[in-house]
Motif scaffolding. Sequence first.
Motif, PDB file in Angstrom:
ATOM      1  N   ALA A  37       0.860  -1.189   0.000  1.00 35.95           N
ATOM      2  CA  ALA A  37       0.000   0.000   0.000  1.00 35.95           C
ATOM      3  C   ALA A  37       0.896   1.238   0.000  1.00 35.95           C
ATOM      4  N   ARG A  38       0.767   2.028  -1.054  1.00 35.17           N
ATOM      5  CA  ARG A  38       1.601   3.227  -1.201  1.00 35.17           C
ATOM      6  C   ARG A  38       0.795   4.355  -1.843  1.00 35.17           C
ATOM      7  N   GLY A  39       1.316   5.551  -1.761  1.00 34.83           N
ATOM      8  CA  GLY A  39       0.711   6.707  -2.403  1.00 34.83           C
ATOM      9  C   GLY A  39       0.997   6.706  -3.898  1.00 34.83           C
ATOM     10  N   GLU A  40       0.183   7.429  -4.634  1.00 34.99           N
ATOM     11  CA  GLU A  40       0.294   7.486  -6.101  1.00 34.99           C
ATOM     12  C   GLU A  40       1.662   7.993  -6.544  1.00 34.99           C
ATOM     13  N   SER A  41       2.258   8.887  -5.767  1.00 36.20           N
ATOM     14  CA  SER A  41       3.549   9.462  -6.134  1.00 36.20           C
ATOM     15  C   SER A  41       4.672   8.423  -6.152  1.00 36.20           C
ATOM     16  N   GLU A  42       4.439   7.269  -5.531  1.00 35.93           N
ATOM     17  CA  GLU A  42       5.462   6.223  -5.463  1.00 35.93           C
ATOM     18  C   GLU A  42       5.327   5.166  -6.567  1.00 35.93           C
ATOM     19  N   LEU A  43       4.335   5.310  -7.439  1.00 34.25           N
ATOM     20  CA  LEU A  43       4.082   4.310  -8.475  1.00 34.25           C
ATOM     21  C   LEU A  43       5.329   3.990  -9.294  1.00 34.25           C
ATOM     22  N   ARG A  44       5.991   5.008  -9.796  1.00 31.48           N
ATOM     23  CA  ARG A  44       7.178   4.799 -10.655  1.00 31.48           C
ATOM     24  C   ARG A  44       8.260   3.971  -9.959  1.00 31.48           C
ATOM     25  N   GLU A  45       8.418   4.179  -8.655  1.00 31.67           N
ATOM     26  CA  GLU A  45       9.435   3.437  -7.898  1.00 31.67           C
ATOM     27  C   GLU A  45       9.174   1.932  -7.895  1.00 31.67           C
ATOM     28  N   TYR A  46       7.910   1.546  -8.006  1.00 27.09           N
ATOM     29  CA  TYR A  46       7.536   0.140  -7.869  1.00 27.09           C
ATOM     30  C   TYR A  46       7.224  -0.547  -9.193  1.00 27.09           C
ATOM     31  N   MET A  47       7.268   0.178 -10.297  1.00 32.85           N
ATOM     32  CA  MET A  47       6.807  -0.394 -11.574  1.00 32.85           C
ATOM     33  C   MET A  47       7.566  -1.652 -11.997  1.00 32.85           C
ATOM     34  N   ASN A  48       8.821  -1.802 -11.611  1.00 34.77           N
ATOM     35  CA  ASN A  48       9.581  -2.989 -11.987  1.00 34.77           C
ATOM     36  C   ASN A  48       9.326  -4.171 -11.057  1.00 34.77           C
ATOM     37  N   GLN A  49       8.546  -3.949 -10.008  1.00 39.16           N
ATOM     38  CA  GLN A  49       8.322  -4.990  -9.003  1.00 39.16           C
ATOM     39  C   GLN A  49       6.880  -5.495  -8.955  1.00 39.16           C
ATOM     40  N   ILE A  50       5.970  -4.820  -9.656  1.00 39.49           N
ATOM     41  CA  ILE A  50       4.546  -5.131  -9.480  1.00 39.49           C
ATOM     42  C   ILE A  50       3.935  -5.808 -10.700  1.00 39.49           C
ATOM     43  N   ASP A  51       2.840  -6.536 -10.430  1.00 32.30           N
ATOM     44  CA  ASP A  51       2.120  -7.244 -11.486  1.00 32.30           C
ATOM     45  C   ASP A  51       0.735  -6.671 -11.728  1.00 32.30           C
ATOM     46  N   VAL A  52       0.217  -5.923 -10.759  1.00 25.84           N
ATOM     47  CA  VAL A  52      -1.127  -5.358 -10.867  1.00 25.84           C
ATOM     48  C   VAL A  52      -1.225  -4.142  -9.933  1.00 25.84           C
ATOM     49  N   VAL A  53      -2.077  -3.182 -10.319  1.00 26.70           N
ATOM     50  CA  VAL A  53      -2.302  -1.988  -9.497  1.00 26.70           C
ATOM     51  C   VAL A  53      -3.784  -1.912  -9.144  1.00 26.70           C
ATOM     52  N   LEU A  54      -4.058  -1.695  -7.865  1.00 28.50           N
ATOM     53  CA  LEU A  54      -5.416  -1.454  -7.380  1.00 28.50           C
ATOM     54  C   LEU A  54      -5.464  -0.024  -6.860  1.00 28.50           C
ATOM     55  N   ILE A  55      -6.561   0.663  -7.134  1.00 28.87           N
ATOM     56  CA  ILE A  55      -6.706   2.057  -6.711  1.00 28.87           C
ATOM     57  C   ILE A  55      -7.855   2.151  -5.709  1.00 28.87           C
TER      58      ILE A  55
END
Length: 104
Positions: A37-55
């Motif tokens: 669970a993170r804020g929207e501003s952190e999305l780019r930091e996690y893009m190489n580690q994630i498989d799906v995004v929930l909002i």
Amino acid sequence: MEKTALLICSGGASSGFLAQNIRKAAKKRGMEIEVIARGESELREYMNQIDVVLIAPHLSYIQQDIEQQLNGSGIPCTLIDPSTYGLLDGEKGLDIIIHQLEEK
């Protein structure tokens, strides 16, 4: 193989509880899913580690922006329904993740 979901929230405690409940539901089902669970501003930091995004539902106004950031990444993104989010329903949250991964 472990999958990772990023739950975009505004840093509130409820998102952390929902993430925890989804992890518990996954463990009960014998699945390996990490939920961050993170804020929207952190999305780019996690893009190489994630498989799906929930909002989180109260952030529906940023869904289009997040989809644009994810464009071309192959990472699916969806809005969590208010009932699942409000009840911190880990089972339904896990079902949303599974559905998104199957559609991928």
